[in-house]
Design an enzyme around this catalytic site. Sequence first.
Site, PDB file in Angstrom:
ATOM      1  N   ASP A  95      16.452  17.372 -12.733  1.00 37.36           N
ATOM      2  CA  ASP A  95      17.615  16.663 -13.304  1.00 37.36           C
ATOM      3  C   ASP A  95      17.237  15.971 -14.614  1.00 37.36           C
ATOM      4  OD1 ASP A  95      19.293  17.468 -11.282  1.00 37.36           O
ATOM      5  OD2 ASP A  95      19.059  15.645 -10.097  1.00 37.36           O
ATOM      6  N   GLU A 106       7.613  24.751 -20.842  1.00 43.11           N
ATOM      7  CA  GLU A 106       6.819  24.531 -19.625  1.00 43.11           C
ATOM      8  C   GLU A 106       5.542  25.348 -19.759  1.00 43.11           C
ATOM      9  OE1 GLU A 106       8.920  25.199 -15.927  1.00 43.11           O
ATOM     10  OE2 GLU A 106       7.057  25.531 -14.816  1.00 43.11           O
ATOM     11  N   SER A 110      -3.017  28.364 -15.589  1.00 42.38           N
ATOM     12  CA  SER A 110      -3.245  29.619 -14.860  1.00 42.38           C
ATOM     13  C   SER A 110      -1.969  30.455 -14.901  1.00 42.38           C
ATOM     14  CB  SER A 110      -3.622  29.318 -13.405  1.00 42.38           C
ATOM     15  OG  SER A 110      -2.549  28.663 -12.746  1.00 42.38           O
ATOM     16  N   ARG A 115      -1.430  34.224  -8.845  1.00 42.74           N
ATOM     17  CA  ARG A 115      -2.172  33.378  -7.928  1.00 42.74           C
ATOM     18  C   ARG A 115      -2.093  33.932  -6.518  1.00 42.74           C
ATOM     19  NH1 ARG A 115      -3.081  28.190  -9.920  1.00 42.74           N
ATOM     20  NH2 ARG A 115      -4.336  28.027  -8.034  1.00 42.74           N
ATOM     21  N   ARG A 120       3.329  29.843  -5.537  1.00 36.01           N
ATOM     22  CA  ARG A 120       3.036  29.239  -6.846  1.00 36.01           C
ATOM     23  C   ARG A 120       3.819  29.898  -7.972  1.00 36.01           C
ATOM     24  NH1 ARG A 120      -1.028  25.402  -6.954  1.00 36.01           N
ATOM     25  NH2 ARG A 120      -2.500  25.579  -5.244  1.00 36.01           N
TER      26      ARG A 120
HETATM   27  O1  CA2 Z   1      -1.922  26.451 -13.873  1.00 36.49           O
HETATM   28  C1  CA2 Z   1      -1.430  25.319 -13.992  1.00 36.49           C
HETATM   29  O2  CA2 Z   1      -1.461  24.682 -15.047  1.00 36.49           O
HETATM   30  C2  CA2 Z   1      -0.803  24.629 -12.780  1.00 36.49           C
HETATM   31  O3  CA2 Z   1       0.374  23.971 -13.235  1.00 36.49           O
HETATM   32  C3  CA2 Z   1      -1.792  23.596 -12.271  1.00 36.49           C
HETATM   33  C4  CA2 Z   1      -1.248  22.862 -11.039  1.00 36.49           C
HETATM   34  C5  CA2 Z   1      -0.897  23.883  -9.945  1.00 36.49           C
HETATM   35  O4  CA2 Z   1      -0.314  23.202  -8.842  1.00 36.49           O
HETATM   36  C6  CA2 Z   1       0.081  24.944 -10.456  1.00 36.49           C
HETATM   37  O5  CA2 Z   1       0.278  25.911  -9.443  1.00 36.49           O
HETATM   38  C7  CA2 Z   1      -0.440  25.638 -11.701  1.00 36.49           C
HETATM   39  C8  CA2 Z   1      -2.220  21.764 -10.590  1.00 36.49           C
HETATM   40  C9  CA2 Z   1      -3.529  22.295 -10.046  1.00 36.49           C
HETATM   41  C10 CA2 Z   1      -4.337  21.259  -9.326  1.00 36.49           C
HETATM   42  O6  CA2 Z   1      -5.035  20.451 -10.259  1.00 36.49           O
HETATM   43  C11 CA2 Z   1      -6.377  20.624 -10.447  1.00 36.49           C
HETATM   44  C12 CA2 Z   1      -6.940  19.822 -11.383  1.00 36.49           C
HETATM   45  C13 CA2 Z   1      -8.259  19.924 -11.673  1.00 36.49           C
HETATM   46  C14 CA2 Z   1      -9.041  20.840 -11.038  1.00 36.49           C
HETATM   47  C15 CA2 Z   1      -8.476  21.643 -10.114  1.00 36.49           C
HETATM   48  C16 CA2 Z   1      -7.142  21.539  -9.781  1.00 36.49           C
END
Ligand code: CA2
Length: 161
Positions: A95, A106, A110, A115, A120
């Site tokens: 919102d 956005e 990754s 994934r 995801r």
């Molecule tokens: O790929 C990306 O940028 C994500 O937005 C990262 C998120 C994940 O939940 C999305 O699916 C993809 C966050 C990942 C968890 O954060 C971490 C930070 C540091 C090291 C490992 C994981």
Amino acid sequence: MRLRYASRMSARIYLLNGPNLNLLGERETAIYGSQTLADIELLCRKSAASHGLELVSHQTNAEHEMIAWLQEARRAAGIVINPAAFCYHSVPILDALRLCECPIVEVHISNIYRREESWRSHSILAAACTGVITGLGIEGYRLAIEYLAQQLGAGAPGAVR
Ligand code: CA2
């Protein structure tokens, strides 16, 4: 070139990073790389500065804070957001994005479509954004800023304006 915003030097782009991204570079480096959030901020700040744009950067693990910053950014020149796991469930952030009047990119470091966990790959926030960059590592953030700068008519890096 005629600029599309009144004062180029005052044009502000928001870089917003969601939960756990403060720990980037510390864990799961095979997926997210070894660069840190500070590296991302520096990259984006340099890219924004090369176009004469101001960068405001925040990271939060709290949904209400992300909403507050989106409200603040509502009339900014653009938003680059990596909502991290907020993108899978947060209707309040959806919102807030819809209330924004500027282009929004956005970014995911990754490739969310590659994934292991199939859930995801579906960001509920993508529909409220101008576009999505996913899987290009931290380069995705820089490309997002380049896109916003181009939309603003800021020209090429280093160009005389
Ligand atoms: O790929 C990306 O940028 C994500 O937005 C990262 C998120 C994940 O939940 C999305 O699916 C993809 C966050 C990942 C968890 O954060 C971490 C930070 C540091 C090291 C490992 C994981």
